[in-house]
Write an enzyme that holds these catalytic residues in place. Structure first.
Site, PDB file in Angstrom:
ATOM      1  N   ARG A  88       5.314   2.562  -0.730  1.00 41.29           N
ATOM      2  CA  ARG A  88       6.700   2.167  -0.990  1.00 41.29           C
ATOM      3  C   ARG A  88       7.652   3.268  -0.549  1.00 41.29           C
ATOM      4  NH1 ARG A  88       6.689  -2.382  -3.978  1.00 41.29           N
ATOM      5  NH2 ARG A  88       4.741  -2.901  -5.063  1.00 41.29           N
ATOM      6  N   ASP A 123      10.842  13.512  13.144  1.00 42.28           N
ATOM      7  CA  ASP A 123      10.380  13.564  11.750  1.00 42.28           C
ATOM      8  C   ASP A 123       8.864  13.769  11.725  1.00 42.28           C
ATOM      9  OD1 ASP A 123      10.628  13.634   9.022  1.00 42.28           O
ATOM     10  OD2 ASP A 123      10.741  11.465   8.759  1.00 42.28           O
ATOM     11  N   ILE A 162       0.827  -1.217   0.000  1.00 49.43           N
ATOM     12  CA  ILE A 162       0.000   0.000   0.000  1.00 49.43           C
ATOM     13  C   ILE A 162       0.857   1.261   0.000  1.00 49.43           C
ATOM     14  CG2 ILE A 162      -2.043  -1.051   1.059  1.00 49.43           C
ATOM     15  CD1 ILE A 162      -1.090  -0.140   3.773  1.00 49.43           C
ATOM     16  N   THR A 195      12.175   4.151   0.534  1.00 53.10           N
ATOM     17  CA  THR A 195      13.560   3.959   0.097  1.00 53.10           C
ATOM     18  C   THR A 195      14.061   2.559   0.428  1.00 53.10           C
ATOM     19  OG1 THR A 195      13.950   6.299   0.530  1.00 53.10           O
ATOM     20  CG2 THR A 195      15.886   4.909   0.226  1.00 53.10           C
ATOM     21  N   GLY A 219      12.097  -0.122   1.649  1.00 52.25           N
ATOM     22  CA  GLY A 219      11.126  -1.198   1.756  1.00 52.25           C
ATOM     23  C   GLY A 219       9.723  -0.758   1.395  1.00 52.25           C
ATOM     24  N   THR A 220       8.756  -1.569   1.813  1.00 53.12           N
ATOM     25  CA  THR A 220       7.363  -1.325   1.461  1.00 53.12           C
ATOM     26  C   THR A 220       6.468  -1.543   2.669  1.00 53.12           C
ATOM     27  OG1 THR A 220       7.194  -3.633   0.764  1.00 53.12           O
ATOM     28  CG2 THR A 220       7.625  -2.000  -0.964  1.00 53.12           C
ATOM     29  N   LYS A 233       5.375  -3.320   7.736  1.00 53.94           N
ATOM     30  CA  LYS A 233       6.464  -2.541   7.156  1.00 53.94           C
ATOM     31  C   LYS A 233       7.636  -3.490   6.915  1.00 53.94           C
ATOM     32  CE  LYS A 233       9.405   1.466   8.194  1.00 53.94           C
ATOM     33  NZ  LYS A 233       9.694   2.509   9.204  1.00 53.94           N
TER      34      LYS A 233
END
Length: 382
Positions: free
Chosen positions: A87, A224, A85, A89, A91-92, A106
């Protein structure tokens, strides 16, 4: 005349000039060699005994079973990984089911073997471990619930139309609650034209503020904070996610330096490489609050380098719309103050937002709304 070979006491003796030094040297060498061999055999026997004991312990461990899992470690056999669902840097993010519950998975794939150096892989594994160490201890309604993780296993399965496909053994994964509303950023983009009702703006902001207040109470600095890292559940509640760069706050601010975060949301002290603390999250919250109100991106016409320079040297901040109620505009301004010491703590931000009156409207006016009404304040937005 012969020399005597007997002493007065009856003991034998040999004259010095009759001693065979070569013979004595050979005898001494043989004695030392024999002693050294005996010591060597003794050490070898001890080593063999130690190795036998170690092998016995290993065999016993194999009989007992694998090492006990960490408290945060999942049982891979209970996890089914479905379609991707999102993507990134490294992984996905996938939909998944863990022990019968809908989850988000993740997956961190650090490349096929040989495509990364040992140092790079070690660094990525350390970052993964750090994220898990921070996330698994958190429990708050405005923080995405952590379910578990695994540090590299070949037992993961991806479900496809053609069956199941095993994962490479170097893939690590984090399993968290599934939030069907997606990222807050996507929700704001969908509402870019019509904007959000003022009460919705304040509610979303309160969710985020309460989540950050909790993190700071746990001595966690997210580092972040951005709308892309905030998820919406089925009731449109905001939940903080992605603790990839989160850290336990250093007692000495000088221990926390370096550019960490996302340009556009980063505080001036972080951009400058100066020491910082949890107040960097407060700055980022101020930018998020503006973004939630305006349903727009800050600094859309500037490059990354221009943003960095202007934020630090020219005190650049997003322009607050005239229709924004002063109660909310004041929160933005205080949060993104250039001086970290002048920014409020997040518990004060929560109190300020709770005091905002949403009964009279005050939401952002759509671009096609007639602007003349602002002079008479007859309309203040939804």
């Amino acid at each position: 005349m012969k020399e005597k070979n007997d002493t007065g006491g009856g003991g034998a003796y040999v004259r010095a000039d009759q001693i065979d030094l070569k013979s004595l040297d050979e005898q001494l060498q043989k004695h030392l060699s024999r002693a050294w061999t005996m010591e060597k055999n003794k050490n070898r026997d001890q080593q063999e005994q130690q190795e036998a004991e170690a092998e016995a312990e290993a065999a016993a461990a194999r009989v007992v079973g694998p090492t006990r899992r960490q408290e945060w470690e999942i049982d891979p056999s209970k996890l089914i990984v479905k379609g991707a669902i999102a993507r990134g840097t490294f992984g996905t993010v996938h939909r998944g089911i863990y022990d019968g519950i809908d989850v988000a998975v993740k997956l961190l794939d650090w490349g096929e073997e040989g495509h990364r150096t040992d140092a790079e892989i070690a660094s990525l594994r350390a970052a993964f471990t750090q994220e898990v160490a921070v996330w698994h201890k958190l429990d708050h309604p405005n923080v995405t619930k952590f379910i578990g993780a695994t540090m590299g296993t070949s037992e993961l399965n991806i479900q496809t139309d053609n069956g199941q496909v095993g994962m490479p053994s170097n893939v690590c994964c984090v399993v968290v609650e599934y939030c069907p509303g997606g990222a807050l950023k996507s929700y704001l983009i969908k509402n870019r034209r019509k904007k959000l009702a003022f009460k919705v703006v304040v509610q979303l902001a309160l969710d985020l503020a309460r989540g950050l207040c909790y993190l700071h109470s746990q001595k966690i600095v997210h580092r972040d904070v951005k709308t892309e890292n905030m998820l919406l559940d089925k009731t449109r509640t905001v939940k903080i996610a992605d603790f990839g760069v989160a850290r336990v706050e250093a007692s000495n601010p000088h221990d926390m330096t370096g550019e960490t975060g996302t340009l556009g949301y980063m505080a001036p002290e972080v951009l400058n490489g100066n020491p910082y603390n949890r107040k960097c999250d407060v700055y980022s919250f101020g930018i998020c609050l503006w973004e939630i109100y305006c349903c727009d991106m800050p600094y859309p016409d500037l490059s990354f380098s221009e943003v960095t320079s202007a934020v630090v040297r020219q005190n650049l901040r997003p322009e607050i719309p005239r229709c924004c109620p002063s109660s909310l505009a004041n929160v933005m301004k205080r949060c993104w103050d250039a001086n970290p010491d002048k920014r409020p703590e997040m518990d004060e931000v929560v109190a300020m937002l709770e005091a905002v009156d949403t009964t009279k409207g005050g939401g952002m006016l759509p671009h096609d709304h007639p602007q003349g009404c602002l002079c008479f304040r007859r309309y203040r937005g939804p």
